[in-house]
Scaffold this active site. Structure first.
Site, PDB file in Angstrom:
ATOM      1  N   ALA A 183      13.852  -3.161   3.529  1.00 37.88           N
ATOM      2  CA  ALA A 183      13.645  -3.147   4.981  1.00 37.88           C
ATOM      3  C   ALA A 183      13.059  -4.493   5.397  1.00 37.88           C
ATOM      4  O   ALA A 183      12.027  -4.585   6.046  1.00 37.88           O
ATOM      5  CB  ALA A 183      12.759  -1.984   5.411  1.00 37.88           C
ATOM      6  N   ARG A 200       6.756  -0.832   8.362  1.00 37.09           N
ATOM      7  CA  ARG A 200       6.345   0.407   9.026  1.00 37.09           C
ATOM      8  C   ARG A 200       6.197   0.252  10.541  1.00 37.09           C
ATOM      9  O   ARG A 200       6.076   1.249  11.243  1.00 37.09           O
ATOM     10  CB  ARG A 200       5.038   0.923   8.412  1.00 37.09           C
ATOM     11  CG  ARG A 200       5.215   1.512   7.008  1.00 37.09           C
ATOM     12  CD  ARG A 200       3.943   2.175   6.509  1.00 37.09           C
ATOM     13  NE  ARG A 200       4.177   2.939   5.298  1.00 37.09           N
ATOM     14  CZ  ARG A 200       4.001   2.478   4.071  1.00 37.09           C
ATOM     15  NH1 ARG A 200       3.611   1.231   3.893  1.00 37.09           N
ATOM     16  NH2 ARG A 200       4.237   3.239   3.012  1.00 37.09           N
ATOM     17  N   HIS A 231       8.959 -11.012   5.080  1.00 31.66           N
ATOM     18  CA  HIS A 231       9.583 -11.113   3.756  1.00 31.66           C
ATOM     19  C   HIS A 231      10.323 -12.435   3.596  1.00 31.66           C
ATOM     20  O   HIS A 231      10.263 -13.079   2.535  1.00 31.66           O
ATOM     21  CB  HIS A 231      10.577  -9.973   3.534  1.00 31.66           C
ATOM     22  CG  HIS A 231       9.963  -8.615   3.465  1.00 31.66           C
ATOM     23  ND1 HIS A 231      10.091  -7.694   4.474  1.00 31.66           N
ATOM     24  CD2 HIS A 231       9.217  -8.017   2.506  1.00 31.66           C
ATOM     25  CE1 HIS A 231       9.461  -6.578   4.134  1.00 31.66           C
ATOM     26  NE2 HIS A 231       8.910  -6.755   2.954  1.00 31.66           N
ATOM     27  N   GLN A 260       3.906   4.774  -5.980  1.00 29.58           N
ATOM     28  CA  GLN A 260       2.802   4.301  -5.145  1.00 29.58           C
ATOM     29  C   GLN A 260       2.698   5.070  -3.835  1.00 29.58           C
ATOM     30  O   GLN A 260       1.917   4.708  -2.959  1.00 29.58           O
ATOM     31  CB  GLN A 260       2.929   2.796  -4.884  1.00 29.58           C
ATOM     32  CG  GLN A 260       4.100   2.365  -4.034  1.00 29.58           C
ATOM     33  CD  GLN A 260       4.267   0.859  -4.024  1.00 29.58           C
ATOM     34  OE1 GLN A 260       4.646   0.256  -5.037  1.00 29.58           O
ATOM     35  NE2 GLN A 260       3.978   0.226  -2.897  1.00 29.58           N
TER      36      GLN A 260
END
Length: 281
Positions: free
Chosen positions: A32, A187, A37, A61
């Protein structure tokens, strides 16, 4: 760019990259991908000729009631972004490749993993340490790039690499932010338009607390004001707003060393985290 999913193919491809003697740099991600990134990928280019990016949504995780199933997955678009950025290898293993039948090993890093998100998300950093160790063993990079947005994760990984004598340079890249100051995060896609505006309260509260603490005002009062500010903007529950030693993550009440101000709280159904450096005069 090669997209690889099995370990023998990955190792052969990395060995070929290393044949020219130039460094291999790893950027571990859960996909995503966003501009944060891609900044990591750009930083990787500055540290070595060859860049490997991993995409793996690591189930180990995520807690029992966290967003593993809902976590955004869009590998095709991610691959297009990475190819355009000149990445050499996209390592995208399946869960069965990463954790084959009978897998029974867990890596834990004591101390730095136990507070903050370690307390709010039990087992989270064991999952991080285990998967990152596997990625390091699979890719065998010379350098690995991580974002400072997940600051505790960066501290945990640095501690693990030092303790296990892994010959890898760990580079932390400062948090990448939208123009309005919100830390970039996969998120953020969960936020409604109204929540997205309210989310700005998190970096603003941390920024104001930083200003107060660096002026010499009491740490406890500055933290309490930040919590109240977040509550007023609809955040809750608030897991923590804490000032910690930048290296050990030990909570501190006096600014007498390089420190980090960290916060984590839910806004609606989305858990947001952020952090900011706080330095003594």
């Amino acid at each position: 760019m090669q997209t690889l999913r099995d370990l023998p193919a990955l190792r052969a491809a990395v060995q070929l990259l290393k044949s020219d003697g130039k460094p291999v740099v790893l950027v571990p991600t859960m996909g995503a991908l966003h501009d944060g990134h891609m900044a990591l990928v750009e930083e990787a280019r500055r540290h070595g000729r060859h860049v490997v990016v991993s995409i793996f949504v690591n189930p180990r995780q995520f807690g029992a009631h966290e967003d593993l199933d809902a976590y955004p997955r869009r590998e095709a678009k991610d691959a297009q972004m990475l190819q355009a950025a000149g990445v050499d290898i996209l390592w995208a293993p399946t869960v069965d490749v990463m954790y084959p039948a009978g897998f029974a090993t867990n890596i834990g890093v004591s101390g730095v993993s136990e507070g903050l998100d370690g307390a709010a998300r039990p087992g989270h950093f064991d999952g991080v340490a285990t998967v990152v160790t596997k990625l390091f063993n699979q890719v065998r990079p010379d350098v690995a790039i991580f974002g400072e947005k997940d600051y505790q994760q960066l501290v945990v990984i640095r501690r693990m690499v030092a303790d296990l004598d892994l010959p890898i340079e760990i580079v932390g890249l400062p948090t990448q932010r939208a123009e309005d100051g919100l830390a970039l995060s996969s998120r953020n896609a969960y936020l409604s338009e109204e929540e997205r505006k309210a989310a700005l309260a998190l970096p603003r509260a941390l920024g104001e607390a930083k200003r107060q603490i660096e002026k010499g005002e009491p740490v406890e009062a500055a933290l309490a004001e930040a919590v109240a500010s977040l509550s007023a903007q609809g955040f809750g529950p608030i897991d923590y707003v804490t000032l910690c030693d930048a290296a050990t993550l030990e909570p501190i009440s006096i600014l007498d060393r390089p420190a980090r101000l960290l916060g984590a709280a839910k806004l609606g159904r989305t858990r947001l985290i952020d952090n900011i450096a706080v330095d003594p005069a």
